[in-house]
Design an enzyme around this catalytic site. Structure first.
Site, PDB file in Angstrom:
ATOM      1  N   HIS A   1     -19.955   9.031   1.133  1.00 48.37           N
ATOM      2  CA  HIS A   1     -20.254   7.731   1.729  1.00 48.37           C
ATOM      3  C   HIS A   1     -21.771   7.533   1.727  1.00 48.37           C
ATOM      4  O   HIS A   1     -22.523   8.451   2.076  1.00 48.37           O
ATOM      5  CB  HIS A   1     -19.702   7.697   3.159  1.00 48.37           C
ATOM      6  CG  HIS A   1     -19.918   6.376   3.832  1.00 48.37           C
ATOM      7  ND1 HIS A   1     -19.136   5.275   3.548  1.00 48.37           N
ATOM      8  CD2 HIS A   1     -20.838   5.972   4.741  1.00 48.37           C
ATOM      9  CE1 HIS A   1     -19.574   4.253   4.280  1.00 48.37           C
ATOM     10  NE2 HIS A   1     -20.595   4.649   5.009  1.00 48.37           N
TER      11      HIS A   1
ATOM     12  N   ARG B   1     -10.114   1.727  -2.320  1.00 48.31           N
ATOM     13  CA  ARG B   1      -8.836   1.351  -1.709  1.00 48.31           C
ATOM     14  C   ARG B   1      -8.722   2.068  -0.384  1.00 48.31           C
ATOM     15  O   ARG B   1      -9.062   3.247  -0.275  1.00 48.31           O
ATOM     16  CB  ARG B   1      -7.660   1.826  -2.578  1.00 48.31           C
ATOM     17  CG  ARG B   1      -7.539   1.167  -3.906  1.00 48.31           C
ATOM     18  CD  ARG B   1      -6.858  -0.165  -3.860  1.00 48.31           C
ATOM     19  NE  ARG B   1      -5.523  -0.152  -3.273  1.00 48.31           N
ATOM     20  CZ  ARG B   1      -4.855  -1.248  -2.940  1.00 48.31           C
ATOM     21  NH1 ARG B   1      -5.402  -2.424  -3.090  1.00 48.31           N
ATOM     22  NH2 ARG B   1      -3.646  -1.169  -2.436  1.00 48.31           N
TER      23      ARG B   1
ATOM     24  N   LEU C   1     -11.305   5.391   9.096  1.00 46.11           N
ATOM     25  CA  LEU C   1     -12.254   5.161   8.002  1.00 46.11           C
ATOM     26  C   LEU C   1     -13.617   5.833   8.248  1.00 46.11           C
ATOM     27  O   LEU C   1     -14.227   5.638   9.302  1.00 46.11           O
ATOM     28  CB  LEU C   1     -12.462   3.645   7.823  1.00 46.11           C
ATOM     29  CG  LEU C   1     -13.310   3.221   6.623  1.00 46.11           C
ATOM     30  CD1 LEU C   1     -12.556   3.452   5.321  1.00 46.11           C
ATOM     31  CD2 LEU C   1     -13.724   1.765   6.750  1.00 46.11           C
TER      32      LEU C   1
ATOM     33  N   ARG D   1       0.822  -1.222   0.000  1.00 42.83           N
ATOM     34  CA  ARG D   1       0.000   0.000   0.000  1.00 42.83           C
ATOM     35  C   ARG D   1       0.851   1.265   0.000  1.00 42.83           C
ATOM     36  O   ARG D   1       0.520   2.268  -0.621  1.00 42.83           O
ATOM     37  CB  ARG D   1      -0.875   0.035   1.263  1.00 42.83           C
ATOM     38  CG  ARG D   1      -2.166  -0.671   1.117  1.00 42.83           C
ATOM     39  CD  ARG D   1      -3.024  -0.511   2.363  1.00 42.83           C
ATOM     40  NE  ARG D   1      -3.938  -1.630   2.426  1.00 42.83           N
ATOM     41  CZ  ARG D   1      -5.005  -1.780   1.645  1.00 42.83           C
ATOM     42  NH1 ARG D   1      -5.306  -0.859   0.765  1.00 42.83           N
ATOM     43  NH2 ARG D   1      -5.777  -2.828   1.747  1.00 42.83           N
TER      44      ARG D   1
ATOM     45  N   ASN E   1     -14.590  12.683   0.512  1.00 42.44           N
ATOM     46  CA  ASN E   1     -15.192  11.404   0.118  1.00 42.44           C
ATOM     47  C   ASN E   1     -16.704  11.514   0.221  1.00 42.44           C
ATOM     48  O   ASN E   1     -17.225  12.349   0.975  1.00 42.44           O
ATOM     49  CB  ASN E   1     -14.693  10.301   1.059  1.00 42.44           C
ATOM     50  CG  ASN E   1     -15.251   8.932   0.683  1.00 42.44           C
ATOM     51  OD1 ASN E   1     -15.308   8.578  -0.507  1.00 42.44           O
ATOM     52  ND2 ASN E   1     -15.690   8.167   1.666  1.00 42.44           N
TER      53      ASN E   1
HETATM   54  C1  GRF Z   1     -21.151   5.463  -4.153  1.00 44.51           C
HETATM   55  O1  GRF Z   1     -22.237   4.840  -3.545  1.00 44.51           O
HETATM   56  C2  GRF Z   1     -20.349   6.212  -3.122  1.00 44.51           C
HETATM   57  O2  GRF Z   1     -21.108   6.697  -2.070  1.00 44.51           O
HETATM   58  C3  GRF Z   1     -19.394   5.156  -2.617  1.00 44.51           C
HETATM   59  O3  GRF Z   1     -19.077   4.388  -3.754  1.00 44.51           O
HETATM   60  C4  GRF Z   1     -20.139   4.466  -4.703  1.00 44.51           C
HETATM   61  C5  GRF Z   1     -19.532   4.906  -5.995  1.00 44.51           C
HETATM   62  O4  GRF Z   1     -20.422   4.840  -7.066  1.00 44.51           O
HETATM   63  N1  GRF Z   1     -18.260   5.749  -1.965  1.00 44.51           N
HETATM   64  P1  GRF Z   1     -20.008   5.422  -8.478  1.00 44.51           P
HETATM   65  O5  GRF Z   1     -18.746   4.697  -8.933  1.00 44.51           O
HETATM   66  O6  GRF Z   1     -19.796   6.887  -8.347  1.00 44.51           O
HETATM   67  O7  GRF Z   1     -21.167   5.079  -9.376  1.00 44.51           O
END
Ligand code: GRF
Length: 192
Positions: A109, A91, A144, A65, A107
């Site tokens: 989520h 990752r 995380l 990593r 990010n």
């Molecule tokens: C989404 O649900 C996001 O919240 C998560 O991974 C997924 C990515 O989807 N982190 P995409 O590749 O943007 O369609």
């Protein structure tokens, strides 16, 4: 604000960001590069169609990593990124990477954090009997899914929702939430 998006898969959030950019709705943000750790990631096609530079960095080619993240940092820095946007990047990032990009790394989520960190968020929300799900955009820190929350969007859970129907509805919300947050960050409306 030069934005680099990191992806691993479908890239539907990336496509939403590109759509806003093409419509002139992304404020001062400009996606200058897309990096994928998977050569088959469909998001790479979305970027190419929009004439955005892409880089593929297959993680299997690196011994660990640490070395992968070092290579990733070098690519991102070549793009002179001001903001790094994780858009389905599957990752776990090392502490050295996360700390190097502190306050420049966001990010999205698919849950209302702090609920349901990690995977299978929709299944867990349905099994818990929740009536509201949603998505969260947050700063990325070493732990995380635990960095400061920038903005959230709620999505109702319907009585007959399956994991997949809920996933699709939350994803639609993500496609509004993420571009709006990136725009606002570029405009300085959200504290960095
Ligand atoms: C989404 O649900 C996001 O919240 C998560 O991974 C997924 C990515 O989807 N982190 P995409 O590749 O943007 O369609």
């Amino acid at each position: 604000m030069r934005v680099v998006c990191l992806i691993s898969g479908d890239g539907s959030n990336l496509q939403a960001l590109i759509d806003w950019q093409l419509k002139g709705l992304l404020g001062y943000a400009e996606i200058v590069g897309v990096v994928s750790n998977k050569v088959e990631a469909f998001g790479l096609e979305c970027a190419k169609r929009a004439n955005i530079a892409t880089t593929v960095l297959p993680h299997q080619r690196y011994p660990d990593r640490y070395e992968f993240d070092r290579a990733l940092m070098s690519v991102i820095d070549d793009y002179e990124a001001d903001l790094i946007v994780l858009a389905g990047f599957m990752r776990i990032l090392t502490a050295q990477f996360v700390n190097y990009y502190a306050n420049r790394l966001v990010n999205i989520h698919p849950s209302l954090l702090p609920k349901y960190k990690g995977l299978n968020t929709h299944r867990r929300a349905i099994e818990a009997g929740d009536s509201i799900a949603g998505a969260t955009v947050h700063w990325v820190t070493e732990e995380l899914d635990s960095g400061g929350i920038i903005r959230q969007m709620e999505v109702a859970i319907h009585a007959h929702d399956s994991e997949d129907s809920l996933r699709r509805r939350v994803l639609e919300a993500e496609h509004c939430l993420y571009p709006a947050v990136i725009r606002d960050l570029s405009l300085g409306v959200v504290a960095c």
